[in-house]
Design a protein around this motif. Structure first.
Motif, short mmCIF file in Angstrom:
data_model
loop_
_atom_site.label_atom_id
_atom_site.label_comp_id
_atom_site.label_asym_id
_atom_site.label_seq_id
_atom_site.Cartn_x
_atom_site.Cartn_y
_atom_site.Cartn_z
N UNK A 11 -29.29 1.53 -0.22
CA UNK A 11 -30.16 2.55 0.30
C UNK A 11 -29.59 3.78 0.68
N UNK A 12 -28.31 3.90 1.09
CA UNK A 12 -27.75 5.13 1.57
C UNK A 12 -27.45 6.02 0.17
N UNK A 13 -27.32 5.31 -0.85
CA UNK A 13 -27.22 6.18 -2.20
C UNK A 13 -28.34 6.56 -2.80
N UNK A 14 -29.65 6.11 -2.15
CA UNK A 14 -30.66 6.48 -2.87
C UNK A 14 -31.18 7.84 -3.14
N UNK A 15 -31.56 8.26 -4.11
CA UNK A 15 -32.09 9.88 -4.49
C UNK A 15 -33.31 9.86 -5.24
N UNK A 16 -34.44 10.92 -4.81
CA UNK A 16 -35.36 11.05 -5.60
C UNK A 16 -35.83 12.33 -5.61
N UNK A 17 -36.34 12.87 -6.91
CA UNK A 17 -36.76 14.21 -6.95
C UNK A 17 -38.15 14.54 -6.80
N UNK A 18 -38.90 13.42 -6.89
CA UNK A 18 -40.45 13.59 -7.03
C UNK A 18 -41.10 12.55 -6.10
N UNK A 19 -42.27 13.03 -5.61
CA UNK A 19 -43.10 11.85 -4.90
C UNK A 19 -43.32 10.60 -5.38
N UNK A 20 -43.40 10.84 -6.66
CA UNK A 20 -43.65 9.60 -7.52
C UNK A 20 -42.23 8.64 -7.29
N UNK A 21 -41.34 9.26 -7.39
CA UNK A 21 -40.04 8.54 -7.41
C UNK A 21 -39.82 7.85 -5.97
N UNK A 22 -40.10 8.45 -5.07
CA UNK A 22 -40.22 7.98 -3.68
C UNK A 22 -41.20 6.87 -3.47
N UNK A 23 -42.23 7.12 -3.91
CA UNK A 23 -43.54 5.75 -4.25
C UNK A 23 -42.62 4.58 -4.37
N UNK A 24 -42.02 4.86 -5.86
CA UNK A 24 -41.53 3.74 -6.62
C UNK A 24 -40.53 3.07 -5.65
N UNK A 25 -39.60 3.73 -5.16
CA UNK A 25 -38.60 3.23 -4.10
C UNK A 25 -39.32 2.47 -3.08
N UNK A 26 -40.24 2.99 -2.63
CA UNK A 26 -40.84 2.20 -1.45
C UNK A 26 -41.50 0.80 -1.75
N UNK A 27 -42.02 1.02 -3.06
CA UNK A 27 -42.54 -0.36 -3.61
C UNK A 27 -41.59 -1.18 -3.77
N UNK A 28 -40.34 -0.71 -4.41
CA UNK A 28 -39.18 -1.67 -4.82
C UNK A 28 -38.74 -2.44 -3.39
N UNK A 29 -38.71 -1.79 -2.21
CA UNK A 29 -38.39 -2.54 -1.03
C UNK A 29 -39.21 -3.00 -0.30
N UNK A 30 -40.48 -2.18 0.08
CA UNK A 30 -41.16 -2.64 0.85
C UNK A 30 -42.85 -3.10 0.52
N UNK A 31 -42.98 -2.87 -0.88
CA UNK A 31 -44.23 -3.39 -1.39
C UNK A 31 -44.37 -4.83 -1.32
N UNK A 32 -45.54 -5.39 -1.84
CA UNK A 32 -45.81 -6.74 -1.52
C UNK A 32 -44.83 -7.55 -2.14
N UNK A 33 -44.17 -7.17 -3.26
CA UNK A 33 -43.22 -8.16 -3.97
C UNK A 33 -41.96 -7.65 -3.74
N UNK A 34 -41.64 -6.59 -2.74
CA UNK A 34 -40.56 -5.66 -2.52
C UNK A 34 -39.31 -6.72 -2.09
N UNK A 35 -38.16 -6.18 -2.25
CA UNK A 35 -36.77 -6.83 -1.94
C UNK A 35 -36.78 -7.15 -0.30
#
Ligand code: PHE
Length: 341
Positions: free
Chosen positions: A12-36
């Motif tokens: 996560x320290x290297x995470x980068x995002x250019x748009x809100x959509x990308x941020x939302x995708x990251x949130x789902x990846x880690x904290x979503x229902x099936x997130x890591x």
């Protein structure tokens, strides 16, 4: 579990995002229902009671870290409309793939540059030729069996005059003799075509460099010297040559030139098939009929000619075992020549 926590923390320290959509995708990846991270909390149920305290704390730290990273990415976008530093300008650039020259081009240039030192210039001519320049002017009478030496691709007949793919670049020498002022010292490199089955040792397309020298008083000794100097420049100082009598309709006398094997230094190896010699070219004194056919007075002028296959010279120089490599353009083959020039 410990390892997975460490991995996510590092990622996560290297995470980068250019748009809100990308941020939302990251949130789902880690904290979503099936997130890591969510999955780790599920796993936490199975942790032994005495370890619950330790892992519980670690998981909370992780969750907070992910959340605050996502918050900070959001702030970044809000502040600047884009992420402040989405690319790291200090990183080294992408390496650009460098092309390499084809071994046939490298060899052709080397042959030309050697003869350039002896005063030869370069002439080129058409690949689609007429019968006169490929055969007629070179002392191949019509129906002469010598035409069978080179299996010709005929294209069509133009008023009874066959049009064909040149089988050797001697046709260019004829064009030079017709036009150029004497004396002539010229090299004719180019592609030639013969109707041969494709194998490791033969191809229906290959490349030649032929040479022609015409002046007053040119002798066979001059030919021998030119060939010897060329062979030593091309294959090394200690190279020896040997001339074997041969036959070509356009030269008389004619010879086949061998060089001493540069691999075994003449002792005999599998490249030279145990003979210590490698054949590199055909040559001879230009037949007076050929000079006359192009309007040169054979009582005043004489000359020599030679012709070699570029593939053959390159094969000997780099011990290429199969001619087909030159035409397939497999980059694994071509890359080996990156450092040659
Ligand atoms: N033209 C001949 C060939 O294609 C080579 C050659 C050129 C031989 C000049 C002698 C003199 O095989």
């Amino acid at each position: 579990m410990n390892q997975k926590i460490e991995e996510i923390l590092a990622a996560i320290s290297d995470l980068r995002a250019n748009t809100e959509k990308e941020i939302e995708e990251l949130r789902i990846k880690y904290l979503g229902k099936k997130g890591e991270v969510t999955a780790l909390f599920e796993e936490f149920r199975n942790v032994l009671p005495e370890q619950k305290r330790e892992f519980g704390q670690k998981l909370n730290v992780l969750k907070n870290a992910v959340q605050s990273k996502i918050e900070s990415l959001k702030e970044n976008i809000a502040e600047t409309g884009a992420v402040k530093s989405s690319c790291d300008l200090t990183k080294p650039g992408d390496r650009m793939e460098l092309g390499s020259r084809h071994p046939i081009s490298i060899t052709r240039e080397e042959i030309i540059s050697i003869f350039h030192k002896f005063g030869y210039t370069v002439a080129e001519g058409p690949e689609i030729e007429d019968d006169w320049h490929v055969f007629g002017a070179l002392n191949f009478p019509p129906e002469h069996p010598a035409r069978d030496m080179q299996d010709t691709f005929f294209i069509h007949a133009n008023d009874g005059n066959p049009v064909l793919l040149r089988t050797h670049t001697s046709s260019v020498q004829v064009r030079v003799m017709e036009k150029m002022d004497l004396p002539i010292r010229v090299l004719c490199p180019g592609r030639v075509f013969r109707n041969e089955a494709i194998s490791a040792r033969a191809h229906c397309i290959f490349h030649q460099v032929e040479g022609l020298y015409i002046d007053k008083g040119v002798s066979f000794a001059d030919l021998k010297q030119a060939v010897l100097l060329f062979a030593r420049e091309m294959f090394g100082e200690e190279t020896e040559i040997r001339l074997r009598p041969s036959y070509f309709p356009f030269t008389e006398p004619s010879a086949e030139v061998d060089v001493s094997c540069n691999i075994c230094k003449g002792k005999g190896c599998n490249i030279c098939k145990g003979t210590g010699w490698l054949e590199i070219m055909g040559c001879g004194m230009v037949d007076p009929n050929v000079l006359e056919a192009s309007g040169i007075d054979s009582k005043i002028y004489s000359g020599f000619a030679f012709g070699m296959g570029i593939e053959r010279i390159a094969m000997l120089k780099w011990q290429v075992k199969d001619l087909r490599h030159y035409f397939e353009n497999d980059v694994r083959f071509l890359r080996q020549f990156e450092t040659v020039i």
